[in-house]
Design an enzyme around this catalytic site. Structure first.
Site, PDB file in Angstrom:
ATOM      1  CB  THR A  25      -0.876   0.025   1.280  1.00  0.00           C
ATOM      2  OG1 THR A  25      -1.138  -1.294   1.678  1.00  0.00           O
ATOM      3  CG2 THR A  25      -2.152   0.792   1.063  1.00  0.00           C
ATOM      4  CD  GLU A  26       6.108   2.677   3.113  1.00  0.00           C
ATOM      5  OE1 GLU A  26       5.749   1.996   4.082  1.00  0.00           O
ATOM      6  OE2 GLU A  26       7.208   3.255   3.066  1.00  0.00           O
ATOM      7  NE  ARG A  27       8.180  -1.306  -0.900  1.00  0.00           N
ATOM      8  CZ  ARG A  27       8.685  -2.462  -0.501  1.00  0.00           C
ATOM      9  NH1 ARG A  27       8.300  -3.585  -1.073  1.00  0.00           N
ATOM     10  NH2 ARG A  27       9.568  -2.508   0.483  1.00  0.00           N
TER      11      ARG A  27
END
Ligand SMILES: Cc1cc2nc3c(=O)[nH]c(=O)nc-3n(C[C@H](O)[C@H](O)[C@H](O)COP(=O)(O)OP(=O)(O)OC[C@H]3O[C@@H](n4cnc5c(N)ncnc54)[C@H](O)[C@@H]3O)c2cc1C
Length: 388
Positions: free
Chosen positions: A241-243
């Site tokens: 999700t972060e990337r």
């Protein structure tokens, strides 16, 4: 992707809100080296930005993933990355595990106030001796009755200075390697938990970055997110999700940077015309725009897979790698075409140049993305459709 009227209205509302509540203050916040997150996040919460895809039972919007794409692109349009990174940490990096795996009680206690913008949170994985190699972390939580007693150190933690709690990755057994880690919600005001340093950086000046020390910090075992011992796996899931959200933001940043550079060159007189009349400059900008557009469509294909519930590890790793490399070229070109003015500290070009460098390092360096991708290449599964 065909955005609906609802998506388009949402995009306008986010753009308007950022133009009113963030953009006019950026220069001051950059000078100060921080921004008032508790005040500003409440404005984000009014548009549901801190829990777009989360369960309405905890104050989330229950919206589809395209709202996240739009929000990130719009944050990317801001002439600084400090506020966007702080937003992204709260909305897409520190809370996904809690939402996916946390107990109802933990979500009511920590997720709901984060979604409401009442509490600021951070994600604490990196340590002085372990960044790319997450399996090398040493911060240890020892069981003491109904509590964990946590000792160790974390560093480079975005939102860590102003944060109210963190999603903390710790060792909860002596198994070593990928095993025996857990994610724990650690309140920032716990006795023994100190911000040992507020770090100065090359860029992202208005986003606060902390070095944290844990000295027998007592946190209830019930603050463990999900299963004890599954922290590494949950964190790897959270990294996806972060990337991808960092990629959506980068696309917004690069599109805006190219547009602004074209505006500047169209006004700047030189050699009896305007600088934009140079075919060399036009071609270089056209080529970059073409690459940004290709990345955007690739990122949208990731979004479609996320909506379909497919494993996006390979695609998000590819997108993050491409975005990190491309944004460096876009930032360098935009600065170059602004000449001396682009080099001045107060201009958005120099800030973009400084801020954008982080994308190839944070959230997994380019080489770590290659490490993930090379497994699929060597295993000859690289070209397999993720939905198969
Ligand atoms: C401004 C900023 C904000 C950050 N925010 C957070 C945060 O909120 N939370 C958090 O937990 N962390 C955060 N980080 C930490 C970030 O995720 C790490 O810096 C990153 O993962 C790299 O780890 P490292 O710095 O320890 O570099 P190292 O692991 O020491 O790696 C150094 C370099 O070696 C190379 N390298 C590493 N591994 C390999 C490999 N396998 N093969 C080939 N080359 C390799 C890469 O070029 C890499 O950049 C932040 C960092 C910065 C700078």
């Amino acid at each position: 992707m065909q955005f609906t009227e609802e998506h388009k209205m949402f995009r306008s509302s986010v753009r308007e809100m950022l133009a009113k509540n963030v953009e006019p203050h950026i220069d001051t916040w950059e000078e100060q080296g921080s921004f008032p997150a508790h005040q500003v996040f409440k404005e984000f919460a009014k548009l549901g930005l801190l829990g777009l895809e989360y369960d309405p039972a905890y104050g989330g919007e229950g919206a589809d993933h395209w709202f996240t794409v739009i929000a990130c692109e719009e944050f990317g349009r801001l002439p600084c990355n400090g506020v966007p990174i702080a937003y992204n940490v709260q909305a897409n990096m520190a809370t996904p595990s809690l939402h996916a795996h946390g107990s109802d009680q933990l979500k009511r206690e920590y997720l709901a106030p984060a979604i409401a913008g009442e509490q600021i949170c951070s994600i604490a994985v990196t340590e002085p001796d372990a960044g790319s190699d997450v399996a090398g972390i040493r911060t240890r939580a020892e069981r003491d009755g109904a509590d964990w007693l946590i000792s160790g150190a974390k560093t480079y933690i975005t939102n860590g200075v102003q944060g109210d709690w963190m999603c903390l990755l710790v060792r909860t057994s002596d198994e070593g390697g990928h095993r025996g880690m857990s994610q724990v919600v650690a309140p920032a005001d716990s006795p023994g938990l100190t911000v040992s340093r507020s770090l100065k950086k090359l860029g992202n000046w208005c986003s606060d970055t902390a070095e944290l020390t844990f000295d027998r910090v007592r946190v209830p075992v019930r603050n463990t997110i999900g299963e004890i011992g599954r922290g590494f796996q949950q964190q790897m899931e959270q990294f996806q999700t972060e990337r991808i959200s960092a990629v959506y933001q980068a696309v917004g940043q690069m599109e805006t940077a190219i547009e602004r550079t074209v505006d500047y060159l169209s006004e700047r007189p030189a050699f009896g015309g305007k600088l934009i009349d140079n075919q060399y400059l036009q071609y270089n900008l056209a080529e970059l725009a073409c690459e940004v557009d290709s990345l955007k469509q690739y990122a949208y294909s990731c979004a479609e897979l996320i909506v379909a519930g497919a494993d996006v590890t390979r695609r998000t790793s590819s997108a993050k790698l491409l975005a990190g490399k491309l944004i460096r070229r876009v930032a360098d070109t935009c600065l170059q075409y602004h000449g001396g003015m682009g080099y001045m500290a107060e201009t958005w070009t120099s800030r973009f140049f400084r801020d954008s460098r982080l994308l190839s390092i944070g959230g997994g360096a380019d080489e770590v993305m290659l490490r993930v991708l090379s497994r699929d290449v060597i295993g000859k599964t690289f070209f397999t459709d993720p939905k198969e």
